[in-house]
Design a protein around this motif. Structure first.
Motif, PDB file in Angstrom:
ATOM      1  N   ALA A   1       0.808  -1.228   0.000  1.00  0.00           N
ATOM      2  CA  ALA A   1       0.000   0.000   0.000  1.00  0.00           C
ATOM      3  C   ALA A   1       0.839   1.275   0.000  1.00  0.00           C
ATOM      4  N   ILE A   2       2.154   1.164   0.021  1.00  0.00           N
ATOM      5  CA  ILE A   2       2.971   2.355   0.318  1.00  0.00           C
ATOM      6  C   ILE A   2       3.014   3.377  -0.819  1.00  0.00           C
ATOM      7  N   THR A   3       2.639   3.007  -2.040  1.00  0.00           N
ATOM      8  CA  THR A   3       2.625   4.037  -3.096  1.00  0.00           C
ATOM      9  C   THR A   3       1.619   5.141  -2.767  1.00  0.00           C
ATOM     10  N   LYS A   4       0.668   4.867  -1.883  1.00  0.00           N
ATOM     11  CA  LYS A   4      -0.307   5.888  -1.495  1.00  0.00           C
ATOM     12  C   LYS A   4       0.218   6.762  -0.365  1.00  0.00           C
ATOM     13  N   HIS A   5       1.496   6.569   0.019  1.00  0.00           N
ATOM     14  CA  HIS A   5       2.058   7.285   1.168  1.00  0.00           C
ATOM     15  C   HIS A   5       3.407   7.906   0.834  1.00  0.00           C
ATOM     16  N   PRO A   6       3.373   9.043   0.139  1.00  0.00           N
ATOM     17  CA  PRO A   6       4.646   9.634  -0.294  1.00  0.00           C
ATOM     18  C   PRO A   6       5.596   9.969   0.851  1.00  0.00           C
ATOM     19  N   LEU A   7       5.076  10.371   2.003  1.00  0.00           N
ATOM     20  CA  LEU A   7       5.982  10.697   3.119  1.00  0.00           C
ATOM     21  C   LEU A   7       6.564   9.437   3.744  1.00  0.00           C
ATOM     22  N   LEU A   8       5.758   8.395   3.817  1.00  0.00           N
ATOM     23  CA  LEU A   8       6.282   7.140   4.361  1.00  0.00           C
ATOM     24  C   LEU A   8       7.356   6.565   3.437  1.00  0.00           C
ATOM     25  N   ILE A   9       7.160   6.749   2.146  1.00  0.00           N
ATOM     26  CA  ILE A   9       8.195   6.312   1.197  1.00  0.00           C
ATOM     27  C   ILE A   9       9.496   7.057   1.484  1.00  0.00           C
ATOM     28  N   GLU A  10       9.392   8.373   1.717  1.00  0.00           N
ATOM     29  CA  GLU A  10      10.603   9.154   1.991  1.00  0.00           C
ATOM     30  C   GLU A  10      11.262   8.717   3.299  1.00  0.00           C
ATOM     31  N   GLU A  11      10.441   8.467   4.318  1.00  0.00           N
ATOM     32  CA  GLU A  11      10.979   7.990   5.599  1.00  0.00           C
ATOM     33  C   GLU A  11      11.701   6.659   5.423  1.00  0.00           C
ATOM     34  N   ALA A  12      11.064   5.760   4.677  1.00  0.00           N
ATOM     35  CA  ALA A  12      11.674   4.446   4.449  1.00  0.00           C
ATOM     36  C   ALA A  12      13.000   4.597   3.703  1.00  0.00           C
ATOM     37  N   ARG A  13      13.026   5.528   2.775  1.00  0.00           N
ATOM     38  CA  ARG A  13      14.250   5.778   2.014  1.00  0.00           C
ATOM     39  C   ARG A  13      15.355   6.286   2.944  1.00  0.00           C
ATOM     40  N   LYS A  14      14.991   7.258   3.801  1.00  0.00           N
ATOM     41  CA  LYS A  14      15.977   7.820   4.727  1.00  0.00           C
ATOM     42  C   LYS A  14      16.531   6.746   5.643  1.00  0.00           C
ATOM     43  N   LYS A  15      15.648   5.880   6.110  1.00  0.00           N
ATOM     44  CA  LYS A  15      16.059   4.860   7.072  1.00  0.00           C
ATOM     45  C   LYS A  15      16.615   3.613   6.390  1.00  0.00           C
ATOM     46  N   ASP A  16      16.676   3.651   5.059  1.00  0.00           N
ATOM     47  CA  ASP A  16      17.199   2.535   4.277  1.00  0.00           C
ATOM     48  C   ASP A  16      16.468   1.217   4.576  1.00  0.00           C
ATOM     49  N   ILE A  17      15.154   1.313   4.622  1.00  0.00           N
ATOM     50  CA  ILE A  17      14.311   0.137   4.856  1.00  0.00           C
ATOM     51  C   ILE A  17      13.980  -0.510   3.508  1.00  0.00           C
ATOM     52  N   ALA A  18      14.196  -1.806   3.420  1.00  0.00           N
ATOM     53  CA  ALA A  18      13.881  -2.499   2.163  1.00  0.00           C
ATOM     54  C   ALA A  18      12.459  -3.041   2.179  1.00  0.00           C
ATOM     55  N   PHE A  19      11.845  -3.094   0.986  1.00  0.00           N
ATOM     56  CA  PHE A  19      10.508  -3.679   0.859  1.00  0.00           C
ATOM     57  C   PHE A  19      10.628  -5.112   0.340  1.00  0.00           C
ATOM     58  N   GLU A  20      10.064  -6.041   1.091  1.00  0.00           N
ATOM     59  CA  GLU A  20      10.064  -7.442   0.648  1.00  0.00           C
ATOM     60  C   GLU A  20       8.805  -7.667  -0.185  1.00  0.00           C
ATOM     61  N   VAL A  21       8.959  -7.661  -1.496  1.00  0.00           N
ATOM     62  CA  VAL A  21       7.795  -7.732  -2.389  1.00  0.00           C
ATOM     63  C   VAL A  21       7.549  -9.176  -2.830  1.00  0.00           C
ATOM     64  N   ASN A  22       6.293  -9.586  -2.771  1.00  0.00           N
ATOM     65  CA  ASN A  22       5.925 -10.950  -3.155  1.00  0.00           C
ATOM     66  C   ASN A  22       4.812 -10.871  -4.196  1.00  0.00           C
ATOM     67  N   VAL A  23       5.187 -10.695  -5.448  1.00  0.00           N
ATOM     68  CA  VAL A  23       4.183 -10.433  -6.487  1.00  0.00           C
ATOM     69  C   VAL A  23       3.188 -11.571  -6.669  1.00  0.00           C
ATOM     70  N   VAL A  24       3.684 -12.786  -6.738  1.00  0.00           N
ATOM     71  CA  VAL A  24       2.770 -13.901  -7.018  1.00  0.00           C
ATOM     72  C   VAL A  24       1.811 -14.083  -5.847  1.00  0.00           C
ATOM     73  N   SER A  25       2.324 -13.984  -4.642  1.00  0.00           N
ATOM     74  CA  SER A  25       1.465 -14.063  -3.461  1.00  0.00           C
ATOM     75  C   SER A  25       0.365 -13.009  -3.520  1.00  0.00           C
ATOM     76  N   ASN A  26       0.729 -11.784  -3.849  1.00  0.00           N
ATOM     77  CA  ASN A  26      -0.259 -10.696  -3.888  1.00  0.00           C
ATOM     78  C   ASN A  26      -1.330 -10.935  -4.946  1.00  0.00           C
ATOM     79  N   LYS A  27      -0.932 -11.588  -6.025  1.00  0.00           N
ATOM     80  CA  LYS A  27      -1.894 -11.951  -7.069  1.00  0.00           C
ATOM     81  C   LYS A  27      -2.825 -13.058  -6.546  1.00  0.00           C
TER      82      LYS A  27
END
Lengths: 499, 499
Positions: free
Chosen positions: A376-402
């Motif tokens: 859901a984070i594309t709807k949160h531009p500030l959270l994206i920036e915070e995650a970037r600053k803190k160097d937090i990685a996103f564990e993406v699971n495309v097939v699971s999400n489908k």
């Protein structure tokens, strides 16, 4: 000649003057090129051999995309995963991605990795009893007929199977409990809760099967083996660490269960010293109260003490939309934040502005090391920036999400936006056994052709693999990357030589 | 007490020291609040009455969302639009949004706005002939049996209807040609091209019906009436401007067709002087060669000359994935860019890195005034920045994108990201007649509950309406906004008084 004022006027008018068409065309192409230059993976420099391999890979990729662009009804990635998961295995590109060293698997749940056929084979083990209920099934390993509560009767599975008159049919019926794959998924799984309900039934049904100590250890050994076969070199595995049991009435608590994993890992590393290793993320169920979370953290403390090298950190699991929101445990988790690395699931939802969506803020404020899903984070531009600053990685699971119905057409997966914005991404597979996928290959394959830009090339694939190493908690990254580079070079050389 | 150096060390350590929990909780809430503060609509200041109305509206909205959050199988917006388009009309919130002044409709195609029942009623007009072919139907108004080519026979529609033996069944069969709405859309419209094929069939079938001059004028008059009834006060309508005909063998070319519109508009404005007006965007088919585009521009030049106040600008229409890419006409369009305002469709696709996706770059480089759809632009961070710099608005059509299969679950529509990033958005409805939607109410309703944040309130609705005025090409914005504010205040007062 011009005076100072007139000169500056000329300069201004030159800037505002119309460009000629060549200039405009260049600007247009530059705009698109600049986007490619800032895309995920663009910082990877390719060697000559890699360039050669890239040509081969991109020829296969663009051929598939361009055909799909002209014939969308033949394009796999807008369809349900169950329609193409098997047939793609025969394609050249899938085989290449299977052979590719993919680094680490950083988001997977321990009892959802192996195939339904594997699980079915476990039901052939001795001393297994079964109790069939309407729409449910209970298993238990035991020396004698179990006395555990059951709506019908306990019988030996072996006897039930052979007295069924049709073993094939019996096994097919059993196998259905071990997979989400069905013929008409959209008609059966009508909404997210419907598919999650079936998904959770799998874990309930299989728990007494897997938590039989010998099976527990076997399953983990075979998981490591399956990962290695899929060219994955390192694992961080999430587990609820259930109580194990044996045939002699002994019970094994959370710490023992973790000890089982550690023992199996050591055995595996002895058998396959080229495997880099594995670590454990303790991830119990989130649908609990604050006191239970405090108990969880006590256990986590003990795990950390007993297995300082094996224990990676803490997470909470379960369907976020159903609660409890992380916010409810914020203080408890905050107070323990210096003791543990966190790896919170967050934003595995398509709601916007609900508690499940806002779990993203809690995960980030708690300095989570990585975020599980972050859908859901594309709807949160500030959270994206915070995650970037803190160097937090996103564990993406495309097939699971489908499969779990967060997204229908995989081309709309927010991962495309993550890649365009060059966010820190690793690709994983969540519970690939439940959708009959390879441990990691399908997720890389779907990402590469179905989600990423038509222009995204081998640099994307390499960066995904490297990120999985960098954003792991393995203590010796240099060794890991060195090992990876060796295998990568070999992989590249094989492609180029096979040309 | 501390020395200067020690003091500054203390300050530094205070900054780096751990926050207490209250501080962290505040930070967490601030992060989310700051996002709300930068969200689309956040710059709107509400009066006391608006605050009161907002409370009523938000109570209705959150009640619906929270119920859906707990019971996703009852949540309309993850379903197909055809499952709920009718039933929502009875809800209080829909009625409020219907009554709300919605400003302008800036993205709609002239012959796709009115309902299938309206179109069916047109087939009751005198002098209409019909020729039934397998899976197709031809219409023609004529004084005598037409001699135009036809695979079977031409017959009077009146006679065909009354000799059918079952008028209801006959009309139901006819009506199917005038709508995309069916019972099992996902089974019939299996991919984007399948639904576009049916979509385009509508335009082919209805062209000889609508291009009969009296009907053409009637349809436009009734469109303006329907918009006014839906509380829309201004329209910019796209048209291919087909050749019209009458019963006496006369043909009317593009300029005449535009003149028809202008004449009807003048009549309508006389009948309903509270309507603000309408303008025309000449939007012929894109699947042509460069010479044809040059011809189009010649026509556009004439339109501009003949109807300086009515003609708004130029666009190209048709399924972008099927071509031709805007790039093919870039030079031609570039050379004419100072003569016309452009309103290009671009990025109405879920492909990434294909020619249809890259139409976005062409539209922006050509200084398009608005972009039709821009669905794919979240994958283009630089193009978003360019659009922002150039103050280009995105004409978003959520229901259309759902029905035409760009997105399945409306909660994943990129509009949510546009709103979060406060991009310049207007909401429109494309071809609402084909999905049996109100001219604009359904699109506002779906946006408000299904796409925007749970926290997005009346400020979002007001900003959407205001943007549609600001980003129109109407010459007297002050008058328009003044008229809007009067109606808005009345609307707000009605809500508050009805409380």
């Amino acid at each position: 000649m011009c005076t100072a004022i007139l000169c500056s006027l000329f300069v201004i008018s030159a800037v505002f003057a119309d460009d000629d068409f060549e200039t405009i065309l260049r600007k247009r192409n530059n705009l698109l090129q600049e986007e490619l230059n800032m895309m995920f993976g663009s910082d990877i420099m390719l060697s000559d051999s890699e360039e050669q391999a890239n040509k081969i890979i991109m020829e296969l990729k663009t051929k598939e995309i361009d055909y799909g662009f002209g014939n969308p009804h033949h394009f796999n990635f807008s369809k349900h995963f169950f329609e193409y998961n098997d047939e793609v295995k025969d394609t050249e590109l899938f085989k290449l991605i299977k052979a590719m060293p993919k680094g680490a698997m950083l988001h997977a749940h321990d009892t959802g990795i192996l195939s339904p056929d594997y699980v079915l084979a476990l039901t052939y083990k001795d001393n297994l009893f079964v109790c069939f209920e309407e729409d449910n099934i209970n298993f238990l390993f035991s020396l004698e007929t179990p006395t555990a509560s059951c709506k019908t009767v306990w019988q030996s599975l072996k006897e039930a199977r052979y007295s069924s008159g049709n073993i094939e049919k019996f096994d097919a019926a059993l196998r259905k409990y071990f997979t989400l794959v069905i013929k008409n998924p959209n008609q059966v799984y009508t909404d997210i809760n419907a598919v999650w309900s079936k998904f959770q039934q799998y874990f309930i049904v299989t728990t007494p099967l897997f938590s039989f100590k010998p099976i527990w250890e076997q399953y983990f050994y075979d998981t490591l083996k399956a990962l290695r076969d899929d060219n994955v070199m390192y694992l961080e595995i999430r587990s609820v660490l259930p109580t194990l049991y044996d045939l002699h009435g002994s019970k094994y608590d959370t710490i023992d269960t973790a000890a089982s994993y550690k023992k199996v890992l050591d055995e595996f590393m002895e058998d396959y010293p080229d495997f880099i290793g594995a670590k454990l993320i303790y991830a119990p169920l989130r649908s609990v109260d604050n006191n239970t979370v405090k108990e969880y953290l006590k256990i986590a403390r003990e795990l950390k003490k007993k297995f300082p090298d094996f224990f990676a950190g803490f997470d909470l699991v379960g369907q976020e939309d159903l609660g409890a929101p992380t916010k409810e445990f914020l203080q408890t988790l905050y107070e323990a934040k210096d003791e543990f690395e966190y790896f919170f699931h967050a934003g595995e939802t398509n709601w916007y502005g609900t508690s499940s969506d806002e779990n993203l803020a809690d995960a980030i404020i708690l300095n989570t090391r990585r975020i599980g899903h972050a859908f859901a984070i594309t709807k949160h531009p500030l959270l994206i920036e915070e995650a970037r600053k803190k160097d937090i990685a996103f564990e993406v699971n495309v097939v699971s999400n489908k499969v779990l119905k967060l997204v229908e057409d995989i081309r709309n997966h927010p991962l495309a936006v993550f890649l365009a914005q060059n966010l820190t991404v690793v690709i994983s597979s969540d519970d690939p056994g439940l959708w009959e996928a390879e441990p990691l290959t399908h997720d890389f394959y779907v990402t590469f052709i179905g989600v990423a830009s038509r222009h995204a090339d081998i640099k994307l694939l390499k960066k995904l693999a490297l990120n999985s190493l960098y954003y792991s908690t393995y203590h010796n990254k240099d060794k890991m990357v060195y090992e990876f580079e060796k295998r990568w070079t070999k992989f590249i050389n094989t492609i180029v030589q096979d040309q």
